[in-house]
Design a protein around this motif. Structure first.
Motif, short mmCIF file in Angstrom:
data_model
loop_
_atom_site.label_atom_id
_atom_site.label_comp_id
_atom_site.label_asym_id
_atom_site.label_seq_id
_atom_site.Cartn_x
_atom_site.Cartn_y
_atom_site.Cartn_z
N UNK A 20 1.14 -1.25 -0.05
CA UNK A 20 0.30 -0.11 0.04
C UNK A 20 0.86 1.05 -0.15
N UNK A 21 2.54 1.41 0.07
CA UNK A 21 2.91 2.09 0.29
C UNK A 21 3.53 2.40 -1.12
N UNK A 22 4.19 2.99 -1.89
CA UNK A 22 5.14 3.78 -2.76
C UNK A 22 6.67 3.31 -2.57
N UNK B 124 1.49 3.99 8.16
CA UNK B 124 0.28 4.33 7.26
C UNK B 124 -0.78 5.76 7.38
N UNK B 125 -0.44 7.00 8.61
CA UNK B 125 -0.57 7.87 7.68
C UNK B 125 0.20 9.11 7.45
N UNK B 126 1.50 8.46 7.21
CA UNK B 126 2.56 9.13 5.83
C UNK B 126 2.22 8.33 5.13
N UNK B 127 2.23 7.64 4.53
CA UNK B 127 2.92 6.77 3.50
C UNK B 127 2.01 5.87 2.57
N UNK B 128 1.02 5.94 2.99
CA UNK B 128 -0.52 4.97 2.54
C UNK B 128 -0.64 5.79 1.41
N UNK C 143 -5.55 8.10 1.55
CA UNK C 143 -3.75 8.17 1.30
C UNK C 143 -2.92 9.22 2.54
N UNK C 144 -1.49 8.65 2.92
CA UNK C 144 -0.92 9.49 3.17
C UNK C 144 -0.49 10.79 3.51
N UNK D 191 -15.23 8.47 -1.47
CA UNK D 191 -14.63 9.19 -1.15
C UNK D 191 -12.81 9.11 -0.42
N UNK D 192 -12.66 10.13 -0.48
CA UNK D 192 -10.60 10.18 -0.34
C UNK D 192 -10.52 10.38 0.98
N UNK D 193 -9.88 9.69 1.34
CA UNK D 193 -9.85 10.04 3.23
C UNK D 193 -8.32 10.72 2.81
N UNK D 194 -7.66 11.09 4.00
CA UNK D 194 -6.36 11.44 4.76
C UNK D 194 -6.29 11.56 5.83
N UNK D 195 -4.98 12.10 6.13
CA UNK D 195 -5.20 12.57 7.58
C UNK D 195 -3.73 13.75 8.01
N UNK D 196 -4.36 14.52 9.09
CA UNK D 196 -4.00 16.10 9.56
C UNK D 196 -3.72 15.49 11.12
#
Length: 778
Positions: free
Chosen positions: A427-429, A499-503, A515-516, A594-599
């Motif tokens: 799931x990460x690059x 996960x929170x950074x790079x997913x 998306x991380x 939907x698209x989710x991310x972290x903040x």
């Protein structure tokens, strides 16, 4: 309450007694310089050249606990009685080496050669679950033990899949509690959730629990607290055990373990193997096929070795390897799928322990852990295999610890080291890594006969987030012989995870994307260029470099024993959290998904109280009870409601069928937290007949599950809740042939409580077991 304490003290008898004794080794040779501690007053005395010691005539009449923890000897513990106006005497013989393994008491020894930090003497509130207690519960996996403890809850994160089950402590999500084995961190989480059913309890000697911010000693992930699993060790005699249990849901639990000293007791070895399987269970009546808790089988192997290189140096080895396979065909009547997951969990360490003649202890250790998973999801209609979660995670950790008693009243423990963490996830690059360097110190100071102080501090340097310092302090004051006051304050921090950074993940079954924060803007542009994004919300502008989460934990309370067989404890806590990392809906795709991310967007706090009661009604019968009151609040929601602006200013009222201005009463708190939790346990042990058993009741009040109807982004009275419930569990054991043979019958969830919103809560389970212990009769 204060009047009660004063009155109980006033009615205490005025006469005082005296205690004296002699300390010697196994051959009867007197031992000088041995520190003897008398609890609960925490008075100390030191033996002279003739091995004699004395506690002068200032002891109230009653029963005391005398303990000796001397380097090179088994830790000694004895109950002593002191009478009014009389001199009591004791004669003590210390045995060399480690303590016996086959007898572990509830209030037993807490020392651990794997970690010089005494978990029970840290600043924050702590508790120990002994092997005896685990066996009396009839538990098979770690989650079964912890869910019956005050202030702990096993919770589901349904949005992350049926296997996302974790531990909640003092209202914190499971990603904030560090899980350790023999003082070293374990890895392998599903969206922050550590599935505790991965861990068998067959080789656990005890479980140590610290509640509250513990980053001051243990680093990131210990923001809410620590669970430390201590495995079997310190072998003095050859012994072995074979056990087999079978029960509901085709559960099989088979264990074989053995231990023996060798080379004239200079060395020792311990090996254990455990096989566990279950058919899983279904808590959802709408599920046509499959299980909400998937079936699995697991193999676990544990080994320990210890060799005395000299009278001052010991080499220790520890290894653990676990595999788990899960295969679940699942269907809600629309799209049947096959979900296959394979897991591998490896832990290993080598340590050199040195006990120098001046009382200095030194430990050098290298530790490695690896967690690997491979998951595939197959569409049973088309045969198409959809990519699941697949990753491999490593931690390499090197550490040096030192401990020394500078005097009879001051003891220091400190350490320094480095940890390198790497992860390769589909799931990460590409592969990702982090490195952390740390140093810490803990001081235990007996300031007066009645006041003890424990302080600690930790310095961390993270290659992404720079330096952090986290201090802590705890106080204990023996106001009266039967009353002890406690207070503590500590800081904690938690760095963002991979996960929170790079997913970069899209669920092919439902279509949503996560998306991380580090990958968000690059990935969102690719989706926009491909014409897959319909709208990006303004809140996405807050996505950037995530900050570590920080917390400050405060706690205070007391222990009170109005009678020798009755103990009462109260602890009040407040955890203040800032820079809270939250997952947010930040965009919508053209297909409506939907698209989710972290903040970092929120401030939150959890506060409440824990009450415990323990009553030894007779020598055989014991009653204990616990209760937690909890409030878990997002400050951002409260501020928005008070100001009448922002995301939470309105609520949809189902009684009037329209939106209205929200009020503070509309906000219930954070999801998945119960306001009230309680437990009661009655245990019976009759040593002469070999009969023992327990009956336990656990209660959890209703808690919010999800928003319902017109969503307004916070939990209100009109949303969906899991109703309150009771769980009734019982176990009975009987030993024969001088404790060689044991039969056990366990009944969990006697009332067969199930709820589709609790997919990990099994129905009624009846388990029968038999074990045989191999040891030489004395």
């Amino acid at each position: 309450m204060l009047m009660l304490f004063v009155s109980s003290s006033a009615f205490a008898r005025n006469g005082k007694g005296r205690l004296m004794g002699l300390v010697a080794d196994e051959s009867g040779k007197p031992l000088a310089g041995i520190t003897i501690v008398l609890q609960p007053d925490n008075k100390r005395a030191v033996s002279n050249a003739q091995g004699k010691f004395v506690f002068d005539g200032n002891l109230y009449a009653g029963t005391y606990t005398l303990t000796i923890d001397a380097i090179g000897f088994i830790k000694y513990k004895q109950e002593v009685a002191v009478a009014d106006g009389e001199t009591s005497s004791v004669s003590i013989q210390l045995k060399p080496g480690g303590k016996e393994l086959n007898e572990v008491s509830v209030s037993g020894v807490h020392s651990n050669p794997d970690n010089f930090i005494d978990m029970i003497r840290t600043a924050m509130p702590s508790k120990v679950i002994s092997r005896q207690e685990i066996e009396m519960m009839g538990s098979r996996r770690l989650d079964e033990v912890l869910k019956e403890q005050t202030g702990l809850a096993i919770v589901n994160d349904i949005g992350s899949g049926s296997r996302a089950v974790g531990l909640q402590m003092q209202g914190f999500d499971s990603g904030y509690t560090m899980i350790m084995i023999d003082g070293q961190p374990m890895i392998g989480r599903n969206n922050g959730n550590f599935d505790l059913s991965r861990i068998t309890v067959s080789n656990i000697e005890r479980i140590e629990i610290i509640k509250g911010a513990s980053s001051c000693l243990f680093g990131s992930e210990a923001l809410a607290g620590v669970i430390n699993i201590v495995t079997r060790k310190n072998i003095n005699h050859p012994q072995a055990m074979a056990a087999l249990r079978y029960g509901s849901f085709n559960m099989v639990d088979a264990t074989v373990e053995g231990e023996t000293p060798f080379a004239g007791k200079k060395g020792s070895a311990y090996l254990s193997g455990n096989y566990y399987r279950t058919d899983g269970f279904n808590a959802n009546p709408y599920l046509n096929q499959g299980k909400t808790a998937p079936p699995f089988n697991s193999l676990a192997f544990q080994g320990r070795g210890r060799y005395l290189l000299s009278d001052k140096s010991t080499l220790n080895f520890n290894g653990r390897y676990v595999t788990r396979h899960s295969d679940n065909n699942i269907s809600y009547g629309v799209q049947p799928t096959k979900d296959v997951l394979d897991e591998q969990d490896l832990n290993g360490s080598i340590a050199l322990n040195n006990n120098f003649g001046n009382g200095l202890k030194l430990k050098s250790q290298y530790y490695i852990t690896r967690y690997k998973t491979q998951q595939n999801i197959t569409d049973l209609n088309s045969g198409v295999i959809m990519p699941g979660n697949s990753f491999e995670q490593y931690i390499h950790r090197a550490e040096i610890q030192a401990g020394k008693s500078l005097s009879n009243v001051l003891e220091l423990t400190g350490g320094a080291g480095a940890a390198h963490e790497s992860l390769n996830n589909n799931a990460y690059r590409g592969a990702k890594s982090m490195t952390n360097y740390f140093g810490y110190v803990q001081a235990s100071w007996q300031a007066t006969n009645n006041l003890s102080v424990t302080t600690g501090a930790r310095y961390d340097y993270h290659d992404r987030y720079g330096a952090k310092v986290n201090p802590s302090m705890g106080l204990q004051y023996h106001m009266f012989k039967n009353l002890t006051l406690k207070a503590a304050v500590a800081t904690g921090f938690k760095t963002p995870n991979f996960q929170q950074l790079y997913m970069v993940f899209t669920n092919l079954q439902t279509g949503y994307t996560v998306l991380g924060s580090e990958e968000f803007w690059q990935e969102i542009k690719l989706l926009q260029d491909a014409g897959q994004v319909m709208n990006v919300f303004p809140s996405a502008q807050n996505i950037g470099n995530l900050k570590p989460e920080r917390s400050v934990s405060y706690s205070g309370g007391f222990n009170y024993s109005p009678f020798s067989n009755l103990k009462f404890d109260v602890n009040v806590f407040y955890n203040d959290l800032k820079d809270f990392i939250n997952s947010e809906r930040v965009a919508v795709k053209t297909n409506g998904q939907e698209i989710y991310s972290y903040m970092n967007i929120a401030k939150a706090y959890t506060t409440g109280a824990e009450i415990g009661l323990n009553w030894s009604a007779t020598r055989s019968l014991n009653l204990s009870a616990g209760y937690q009151l909890l409030y878990a609040v997002d400050k951002g929601v409260v501020d928005s409601i008070k100001n009448g602006t922002g995301l939470y200013a309105m609520v949809y009222d189902t009684e009037i069928n329209k939106p209205r201005r929200s009020t503070r009463k509309d906000y219930v708190g954070l999801n998945n937290r119960s306001r009230h939790m309680a437990n009661i346990k009655v245990s019976y042990t009759h040593e002469k007949s070999g009969l023992s058993g327990s009956f336990r009741v656990n209660y959890r009040s209703k808690y919010g599950f999800m928003e319902d109807g017109m969503a307004n982004k916070f939990l209100d009275p009109y949303d969906t809740y899991v109703r309150s419930y009771f769980l009734l569990n019982a176990a009975v054991q009987k030993t024969f042939y001088n404790k060689h043979l044991q039969f056990q019958l366990t009944a969990d969830n006697l009332m067969n409580y199930r709820d589709q919103l609790m997919p990990a809560q099994q129905g009624r389970a009846i388990i029968a077991g038999i074990s045989w212990r191999f040891f030489k009769d004395e």
